[in-house]
Design an enzyme around this catalytic site. Structure first.
Site, mmCIF file in Angstrom:
data_model
loop_
_atom_site.group_PDB
_atom_site.id
_atom_site.type_symbol
_atom_site.label_atom_id
_atom_site.label_comp_id
_atom_site.label_asym_id
_atom_site.label_seq_id
_atom_site.Cartn_x
_atom_site.Cartn_y
_atom_site.Cartn_z
ATOM 1 N N GLY A 244 0.766 -1.264 0.064
ATOM 2 C CA GLY A 244 -0.158 -0.057 -0.022
ATOM 3 C C GLY A 244 0.726 1.434 -0.139
ATOM 4 O O GLY A 244 0.072 2.496 -0.214
ATOM 5 N N GLY A 281 3.608 -3.374 -3.830
ATOM 6 C CA GLY A 281 3.500 -3.760 -4.944
ATOM 7 C C GLY A 281 4.090 -2.161 -5.663
ATOM 8 O O GLY A 281 4.725 -2.141 -6.323
ATOM 9 N N CYS A 347 -13.267 5.233 -27.968
ATOM 10 C CA CYS A 347 -14.538 5.859 -28.049
ATOM 11 C C CYS A 347 -15.399 6.236 -26.935
ATOM 12 O O CYS A 347 -16.555 5.838 -26.746
ATOM 13 C CB CYS A 347 -15.381 5.045 -28.910
ATOM 14 S SG CYS A 347 -15.514 3.313 -28.400
ATOM 15 N N TYR A 376 0.256 -1.091 -12.261
ATOM 16 C CA TYR A 376 -1.152 -1.178 -12.517
ATOM 17 C C TYR A 376 -1.384 -0.333 -13.898
ATOM 18 O O TYR A 376 -2.227 0.322 -14.143
ATOM 19 C CB TYR A 376 -2.071 -0.555 -11.507
ATOM 20 C CG TYR A 376 -1.859 -0.995 -10.237
ATOM 21 C CD1 TYR A 376 -2.239 -2.327 -9.876
ATOM 22 C CD2 TYR A 376 -1.129 -0.560 -8.976
ATOM 23 C CE1 TYR A 376 -1.929 -3.024 -8.731
ATOM 24 C CE2 TYR A 376 -0.941 -1.054 -7.774
ATOM 25 C CZ TYR A 376 -1.354 -2.286 -7.569
ATOM 26 O OH TYR A 376 -1.259 -2.981 -6.364
HETATM 27 N N1 LLP Z 1 -1.667 -6.830 -1.071
HETATM 28 C C1 LLP Z 1 -3.023 -6.981 -1.126
HETATM 29 C C2 LLP Z 1 -3.884 -8.215 -0.528
HETATM 30 C C3 LLP Z 1 -3.604 -6.301 -2.182
HETATM 31 O O1 LLP Z 1 -4.702 -6.176 -2.364
HETATM 32 C C4 LLP Z 1 -2.768 -5.277 -2.882
HETATM 33 C C5 LLP Z 1 -3.228 -4.249 -3.868
HETATM 34 C C6 LLP Z 1 -1.240 -5.183 -2.445
HETATM 35 C C7 LLP Z 1 -0.889 -5.953 -1.706
HETATM 36 C C8 LLP Z 1 -0.293 -4.345 -3.053
HETATM 37 O O2 LLP Z 1 -0.640 -2.806 -2.930
HETATM 38 P P1 LLP Z 1 0.322 -1.706 -3.383
HETATM 39 O O3 LLP Z 1 1.513 -1.903 -2.461
HETATM 40 O O4 LLP Z 1 0.480 -1.834 -4.876
HETATM 41 O O5 LLP Z 1 -0.453 -0.511 -2.966
HETATM 42 N N2 LLP Z 1 -5.475 -0.697 -9.524
HETATM 43 C C9 LLP Z 1 -5.433 0.338 -8.234
HETATM 44 C C10 LLP Z 1 -4.478 -0.539 -7.424
HETATM 45 C C11 LLP Z 1 -5.118 -1.461 -6.784
HETATM 46 C C12 LLP Z 1 -4.651 -2.237 -5.435
HETATM 47 C C13 LLP Z 1 -5.268 -3.487 -5.230
HETATM 48 N N3 LLP Z 1 -4.445 -4.252 -4.162
HETATM 49 C C14 LLP Z 1 -4.510 1.602 -9.083
HETATM 50 O O6 LLP Z 1 -3.985 1.428 -10.033
HETATM 51 O O7 LLP Z 1 -4.268 2.684 -8.035
#
Ligand code: LLP
Length: 426
Positions: A244, A281, A347, A376
């Protein structure tokens, strides 16, 4: 590098570089749209995380969903990281990239029987279970497989991560996890299942988090629960606090450093003596990538100036879905600026990259780079409007490598025209 966006993307003689490679050179060689990633940016982030958590036993599980290109996964695998997955497809990719199953954690509210079975057979580190029904099904499937499945309960700590509502996942009203007050009962149920092996506790509160205080709130609650479980005779091995951490999208953004995360989280986890797992991530790959496009047309409508480019919302969905801001740089600087909407060919009115943005006065054929697109970006891309998905290129100093070729029309149509098709088209 007075106006560089990052140490990895900077201007030299008015030309945008990724590491030591002129971006124009890559765009000319592989065409556009093309995702370009800096390997050094990824390796440096990994180093930052490792350093921040070096004094406490921590497994960093890269969240594959952010960018699941095999060559990118391989970088994390070679650096010894674990993997956070959310589907059977990501398990397949992870194993192909060489991750050991003992370093794979698997979250998700809706895992199919086949997905569960594949992960049971692989012997993963932890199923992060999100409902009582999933516990039951996992137990039955494990019995069938003659294996024991390692589980953690994903708890929902009900904290507000203060980010976009679509990427807030730790609020009570969201579909994720099991509420804190029901978690003890879930663990008791799990402890009676013959084919489940309780290993940990999991939470993930949201994404693009720009202030670490919600983590403190969440981990405090989780640690309290860990002690309660201990009293009930339920012993865990790890605490997984999810991912996150936010990244820089606007030049003025100052996202928290992994050190700050470590500082708020470790003191609590330390009290339990359990291993710590984290699942970053975006913060590992986001700033490493740019989506490079070419200007197709310019047009003026009333007092609005449009720059129409060859990437669309199918290539980068974030502005359309989250009204996300992405910084945009010219690949070659111009002397004049204009205010323009930078839009794609799709479109839909939502098919834009920037609205009323001040940018260099680009002409037909010029290239531009949509920044912070490493997470993403490609992973959420689609074939909408039968648009082939972009090529992906990894830059390493002055070398660069194609890591995913641009899709062809034949590739897109293949599942509709092959010998298995029983409908109209043969
Ligand atoms: N762990 C779990 C259980 C998750 O659901 C996620 C992301 C992560 C780790 C990794 O989170 P990060 O470190 O990347 O914030 N498509 C959206 C983001 C969706 C995130 C979903 N879960 C965007 O483009 O902002």
């Amino acid at each position: 590098m007075e106006d560089s966006f990052s140490p990895y993307f900077y201007f030299l003689d008015r030309e945008l570089y990724c590491e030591k490679t002129p971006i124009k050179k890559i765009a000319k060689k592989f065409g556009t749209p093309v995702y370009i990633y800096s390997k050094k940016a990824i390796l440096d982030k990994i180093k930052e995380y490792k350093k921040a958590f070096k004094d406490y036993p921590t497994l960093i599980c890269y969240a594959a969903k952010a960018n699941s290109n095999l060559s990118i996964l391989k970088i994390f695998q070679e650096e010894g990281l674990g993997l956070d997955i959310v589907s059977g497809g990501e398990l397949y990719r992870g194993l192909k990239a060489g991750f050991s199953p003992e370093k794979i954690v698997y979250a998700g509210v809706g895992k199919t029987d086949r997905e569960l079975m594949d992960a049971i057979n692989a012997g993963i580190l932890s199923f992060n279970v999100e409902s009582l029904m999933e516990l039951d099904v996992l137990d039955q499937l494990s019995e069938k497989a003659g294996k024991k499945a390692n589980i953690s309960i994903r708890v929902n700590p009900d904290v507000n991560p203060k980010t976009h509502p679509y990427i807030s996942t730790g609020l009570k009203k969201s579909k994720f996890g099991i509420d804190m007050e029901d978690a003890l009962k879930a663990y008791e149920i799990a402890s009676k299942k013959k084919n489940l092996n309780i290993v940990g506790i999991h939470c993930h509160i949201g994404s693009q988090i720009m202030d670490v205080s919600p983590y403190k709130e969440a981990v405090e609650k989780v640690v309290q629960l860990v002690f309660k479980l201990k009293k009930e005779g339920i012993e865990l091995k790890h605490i997984d606090i999810g991912g996150g951490l936010g990244i820089k999208y606007r030049p003025e953004d100052r996202p928290p450093h992994p050190e700050e995360l470590a500082k708020v989280v470790i003191p609590y986890v330390k009290e339990t003596g359990l291993q710590l797992l984290i699942e970053p991530g975006r913060s590992l790959v986001g700033e490493s990538g740019a989506l490079v496009s070419q200007v197709l047309f310019l047009k003026d409508k009333g007092d609005k100036h449009f720059i129409i480019i060859d990437s669309g919302m199918n290539d980068l969905l974030r502005p359309a879905v989250y009204q996300a801001y992405h910084h945009i740089l010219p690949v070659e600087k111009k002397n004049e600026k204009v205010t323009a909407d930078i839009v794609g060919p799709i479109c839909e009115t939502g098919d834009f990259f920037a609205l009323d943005r001040e940018i260099d006065n680009l002409k037909r054929g010029d290239y531009l780079a949509v920044m912070s697109a490493g997470a993403y970006g490609f992973s959420m891309s689609s074939n909408y409007n039968t648009r082939p998905r972009a090529a992906e290129v990894l830059v390493d100093g002055e070398n660069f490598y194609l890591i995913r070729e641009r899709e062809s029309y034949d590739y897109i149509l293949q599942p509709e025209i092959n010998e298995k098709i029983q409908g109209e088209v043969k």
